[in-house]
Scaffold this motif. Structure first.
Motif, PDB file in Angstrom:
ATOM      1  N   LYS A 391      38.228  24.700  31.281  1.00  0.00           N
ATOM      2  CA  LYS A 391      37.883  25.345  32.544  1.00  0.00           C
ATOM      3  C   LYS A 391      38.030  26.860  32.419  1.00  0.00           C
ATOM      4  O   LYS A 391      37.222  27.625  32.963  1.00  0.00           O
ATOM      5  CB  LYS A 391      38.775  24.815  33.662  1.00  0.00           C
ATOM      6  CG  LYS A 391      38.324  25.251  35.055  1.00  0.00           C
ATOM      7  CD  LYS A 391      39.205  24.649  36.137  1.00  0.00           C
ATOM      8  CE  LYS A 391      38.687  25.017  37.525  1.00  0.00           C
ATOM      9  NZ  LYS A 391      39.592  24.543  38.607  1.00  0.00           N
ATOM     10  N   GLY A 392      39.038  27.302  31.666  1.00  0.00           N
ATOM     11  CA  GLY A 392      39.188  28.731  31.413  1.00  0.00           C
ATOM     12  C   GLY A 392      38.038  29.282  30.598  1.00  0.00           C
ATOM     13  O   GLY A 392      37.546  30.387  30.865  1.00  0.00           O
ATOM     14  N   TYR A 393      37.597  28.527  29.609  1.00  0.00           N
ATOM     15  CA  TYR A 393      36.446  28.944  28.806  1.00  0.00           C
ATOM     16  C   TYR A 393      35.200  29.086  29.676  1.00  0.00           C
ATOM     17  O   TYR A 393      34.431  30.043  29.524  1.00  0.00           O
ATOM     18  CB  TYR A 393      36.200  27.939  27.691  1.00  0.00           C
ATOM     19  CG  TYR A 393      34.859  28.114  27.007  1.00  0.00           C
ATOM     20  CD1 TYR A 393      34.684  29.058  26.009  1.00  0.00           C
ATOM     21  CD2 TYR A 393      33.761  27.342  27.390  1.00  0.00           C
ATOM     22  CE1 TYR A 393      33.448  29.236  25.400  1.00  0.00           C
ATOM     23  CE2 TYR A 393      32.522  27.511  26.789  1.00  0.00           C
ATOM     24  CZ  TYR A 393      32.375  28.466  25.792  1.00  0.00           C
ATOM     25  OH  TYR A 393      31.151  28.643  25.205  1.00  0.00           O
ATOM     26  N   LEU A 394      34.998  28.155  30.584  1.00  0.00           N
ATOM     27  CA  LEU A 394      33.814  28.211  31.448  1.00  0.00           C
ATOM     28  C   LEU A 394      33.834  29.404  32.397  1.00  0.00           C
ATOM     29  O   LEU A 394      32.803  29.758  32.959  1.00  0.00           O
ATOM     30  CB  LEU A 394      33.693  26.923  32.252  1.00  0.00           C
ATOM     31  CG  LEU A 394      33.448  25.634  31.463  1.00  0.00           C
ATOM     32  CD1 LEU A 394      33.358  24.440  32.399  1.00  0.00           C
ATOM     33  CD2 LEU A 394      32.198  25.723  30.600  1.00  0.00           C
ATOM     34  N   GLY A 395      35.012  30.014  32.570  1.00  0.00           N
ATOM     35  CA  GLY A 395      35.066  31.235  33.364  1.00  0.00           C
ATOM     36  C   GLY A 395      36.223  31.378  34.320  1.00  0.00           C
ATOM     37  O   GLY A 395      36.416  32.449  34.903  1.00  0.00           O
ATOM     38  N   ALA A 401      43.402  31.922  30.007  1.00  0.00           N
ATOM     39  CA  ALA A 401      42.808  33.187  29.568  1.00  0.00           C
ATOM     40  C   ALA A 401      43.432  33.654  28.262  1.00  0.00           C
ATOM     41  O   ALA A 401      43.564  34.852  28.017  1.00  0.00           O
ATOM     42  CB  ALA A 401      42.968  34.257  30.643  1.00  0.00           C
ATOM     43  N   GLY A 402      43.794  32.706  27.390  1.00  0.00           N
ATOM     44  CA  GLY A 402      44.496  33.054  26.155  1.00  0.00           C
ATOM     45  C   GLY A 402      43.627  33.170  24.927  1.00  0.00           C
ATOM     46  O   GLY A 402      44.146  33.162  23.807  1.00  0.00           O
ATOM     47  N   PRO A 415      34.220  43.724  31.143  1.00  0.00           N
ATOM     48  CA  PRO A 415      35.047  43.942  29.949  1.00  0.00           C
ATOM     49  C   PRO A 415      36.539  43.868  30.228  1.00  0.00           C
ATOM     50  O   PRO A 415      37.333  43.774  29.293  1.00  0.00           O
ATOM     51  CB  PRO A 415      34.633  45.345  29.492  1.00  0.00           C
ATOM     52  CG  PRO A 415      34.091  46.002  30.714  1.00  0.00           C
ATOM     53  CD  PRO A 415      33.438  44.926  31.512  1.00  0.00           C
ATOM     54  N   ASN A 416      36.920  43.900  31.487  1.00  0.00           N
ATOM     55  CA  ASN A 416      38.334  43.791  31.839  1.00  0.00           C
ATOM     56  C   ASN A 416      38.740  42.355  32.192  1.00  0.00           C
ATOM     57  O   ASN A 416      39.915  42.099  32.488  1.00  0.00           O
ATOM     58  CB  ASN A 416      38.648  44.707  33.026  1.00  0.00           C
ATOM     59  CG  ASN A 416      38.443  46.169  32.681  1.00  0.00           C
ATOM     60  OD1 ASN A 416      38.868  46.636  31.629  1.00  0.00           O
ATOM     61  ND2 ASN A 416      37.765  46.898  33.570  1.00  0.00           N
ATOM     62  N   ALA A 417      37.782  41.449  32.196  1.00  0.00           N
ATOM     63  CA  ALA A 417      38.061  40.044  32.499  1.00  0.00           C
ATOM     64  C   ALA A 417      37.124  39.192  31.644  1.00  0.00           C
ATOM     65  O   ALA A 417      36.102  38.686  32.116  1.00  0.00           O
ATOM     66  CB  ALA A 417      37.876  39.745  33.985  1.00  0.00           C
ATOM     67  N   LEU A 418      37.473  39.050  30.367  1.00  0.00           N
ATOM     68  CA  LEU A 418      36.599  38.390  29.411  1.00  0.00           C
ATOM     69  C   LEU A 418      36.557  36.880  29.679  1.00  0.00           C
ATOM     70  O   LEU A 418      37.569  36.257  30.002  1.00  0.00           O
ATOM     71  CB  LEU A 418      37.085  38.665  27.987  1.00  0.00           C
ATOM     72  CG  LEU A 418      37.260  40.146  27.611  1.00  0.00           C
ATOM     73  CD1 LEU A 418      37.723  40.290  26.172  1.00  0.00           C
ATOM     74  CD2 LEU A 418      35.971  40.928  27.847  1.00  0.00           C
TER      75      LEU A 418
END
Length: 553
Positions: A391-395, A401-402, A415-418
């Motif tokens: 779910k983190g990968y999807l956004g 967010a690791g 760029p501040n929230a990849l």
């Protein structure tokens, strides 16, 4: 003493463990001992049941047991585990020795002069554990309704005895990464029949979901990818079926999770599908042979986590579809349990680490195989973690967010929230980048307003995304709906890029199974090809996931 040690030779070391089980009211269906090896070796050891009393007839304790009065270790072991790596869990099936509540003692010895050291109950973490799975009884149910219950017994004194008069103690090694945690759950029940398709594997998840990747509905025993009943309703005519059966009748080569370009895994899956549809035992035999012979192929000096991620899932799904014998099942489950966290020689990274570190084709492939393995094992805790990372990968950065992103971050919407997939509505310099896979697009080159430099990595990443999403979906997670249907948006971006720029932006031949999945899930009409070529991790979706012959449930 913070370590348990086994070693044959002189001096020799045996380990004794005693567990007290209380609170069980149901029938024990499985029990296993798990030990964490901070210093592995070629022989994790053979686990035996031993007396609760010492040689003098008195219940032994950690303080009273010596080499001379220790209960004898002999006879056939309950189970044996071969190679265990550093910082890996080893697991022994001890079901035959644990009947319910009570005190149970075990002796562990190995056949190698290479010592293996495990964490003891005095260690700060990763202590010995006996996991007991039960069915029925009045044990309090898990948060979601389920007919099963489980208890994890707490270890009582554990120690290592040495034939040398000098005691040996080794300090534990500090680890920088956390292995898959111990969990409980109901294992699959395989009862192969002599003819025809084997009975359904039963899995009942039991643990609570992550707050950031919740499951919906009541957990029920569900197949990983497709059920036998669904397969048996599919047509045995037409191009898709001909592709499956012709491949099933072809020689598949040697099984491997080390050769990232081998088609063996997806060819074995064709044999599994053909077996379920036709009942031909030859196909089942070939699948079982390949599944058992793939064990250990990860030990090569050049094996990388990408290869393991690409290859493992299809073997796991194939094993579930055909059903393994009891002894095969034990061996396969033990292998899967340790394989997820074993660092491979080629890149010193495990399947789990690859999934949680790489927000690109590496991580999605590893995530697909991690999901398959953990679902097969009934490891709900690791499934929750897999879903959280996915779910983190999807956004959803609040879920996870690791990831470690590449230095070129020009394709990211923020760029501040990849993120692994750009959010809905993302625009950069007037260009729609909604659904872009930034860490894969950068492999072709930096962002530009015209047609980008071609790269096939986004489509490869989506292969792993398809497998993760479908397995998690079938386990009760809303994986196809997260982040405004991120999977659909990613395919839509690439289709738009193809319409604008042409070339191979609509995927290579081994990506052909992906549009079938997207159309099956969302009811979309993305262009498809049939017969599909084999993908790196999956295939045959023009037969298994065609809405015309198998409506979405």
């Amino acid at each position: 003493m913070t370590n348990l040690r086994v070693r044959s030779g002189s001096p020799g070391y045996n380990t004794y463990l005693k567990f007290t089980v209380t609170g069980l009211t149901g029938t024990v269906v499985r029990a296993r001992i798990r030990l964490f090896a901070y210093d592995g070796g070629p022989s994790a050891g053979a686990m035996h049941t031993v007396s609760n009393d010492d040689g003098g007839g008195t219940p032994w304790t950690e303080s009273t047991l010596t080499w001379n009065n220790a209960p004898a270790i002999g006879g056939n072991p309950l189970s044996t585990v071969g190679t265990v790596g550093n910082n890996e869990w080893a697991e022994w099936d001890v079901t035959s020795a644990v009947s319910g509540n009570g005190t149970f003692s075990f002796g562990l010895q190995n056949n190698s002069t290479n010592s293996v050291n495990y964490q003891s109950k005095e260690a700060s973490g990763d202590r010995p554990v006996l996991v007991v799975d039960t069915v029925g009884g009045n044990t309090p149910p898990p948060p979601s309704p389920s007919p099963t219950a489980s208890r994890t017994a707490t270890a009582v004194p554990t120690l290592t005895l040495t034939s040398s008069p000098t005691a040996t103690a080794t300090a534990s090694v500090t680890r920088t990464r956390t292995p898959t945690p111990t969990v409980t759950g109901t294992p699959p029940t395989n009862t192969p029949s002599p003819t025809g398709p084997t009975p359904t594997n039963t899995r009942t998840p039991t643990a609570a979901a992550s707050a950031t990747a919740t499951r919906t509905g009541t957990p029920t025993p569900v197949p990983l990818w497709i059920s036998r009943n669904e397969i048996q309703a599919l047509p045995t005519s037409g191009t898709p079926w001909a592709n499956v059966i012709n491949t099933a009748n072809s020689y598949e080569g040697s099984p491997t999770v080390c050769n990232q370009d081998s088609p063996n895994n997806v060819m074995v899956l064709a044999k599994a599908l053909a077996y379920v549809r036709t009942g031909n035992q030859t196909f089942r035999t070939r699948v079982r042979d390949n599944v058992m012979n793939v064990i250990g192929t990860e030990n090569g000096s050049t094996c990388r986590s990408l290869a393991l991620g690409r290859k493992l899932a299809a073997y796991v799904i194939s094993a579930e579809l055909v059903g393994l014998t009891s002894s095969e099942e034990t061996t396969f489950r033990n292998w899967l349990t340790s394989l997820r966290t074993r660092r491979l020689n080629g890149d010193n990274r495990s399947l789990v680490e690859c999934h949680e570190e790489r927000p690109n084709n590496w991580g999605t492939m590893c995530g697909g195989s991690r999901a398959a393995a953990s679902a097969y094992l009934g490891d709900r805790t690791d499934l929750d973690r897999t879903a959280q990372v996915f779910k983190g990968y999807l956004g959803d950065r609040s879920s996870y967010a690791g990831f470690s992103y590449g230095s070129d971050q020009s394709w990211h919407a923020d760029p501040n929230a990849l993120r692994g997939i750009n959010p809905q509505g993302s625009v950069k310099q007037g260009v729609n980048i909604d659904g872009v896979l930034p860490d894969d697009m950068r492999r072709g080159g930096s962002f530009r307003t015209g047609c980008p430099v071609y790269t096939g990595y986004p489509w490869e990443a989506l292969q792993g995304v398809m497998v993760q999403a479908e397995i998690l979906h079938r386990q009760g997670y809303n994986a196809w709906g997260w982040e405004n249907q991120a999977e659909r948006r990613a395919v839509q971006y690439l289709k738009n890029l193809y319409d604008q720029c042409g070339g191979n932006w609509y995927g290579d031949t081994d990506d052909e199974f992906t549009p079938w999945m997207i159309n099956h899930v969302y009811g979309t009409s993305f262009p498809t090809a049939s017969p599909v070529h084999m993908g790196k991790i999956m295939g045959w979706t023009d037969w298994t996931h065609d809405r015309a012959t198998r409506p979405r449930q």
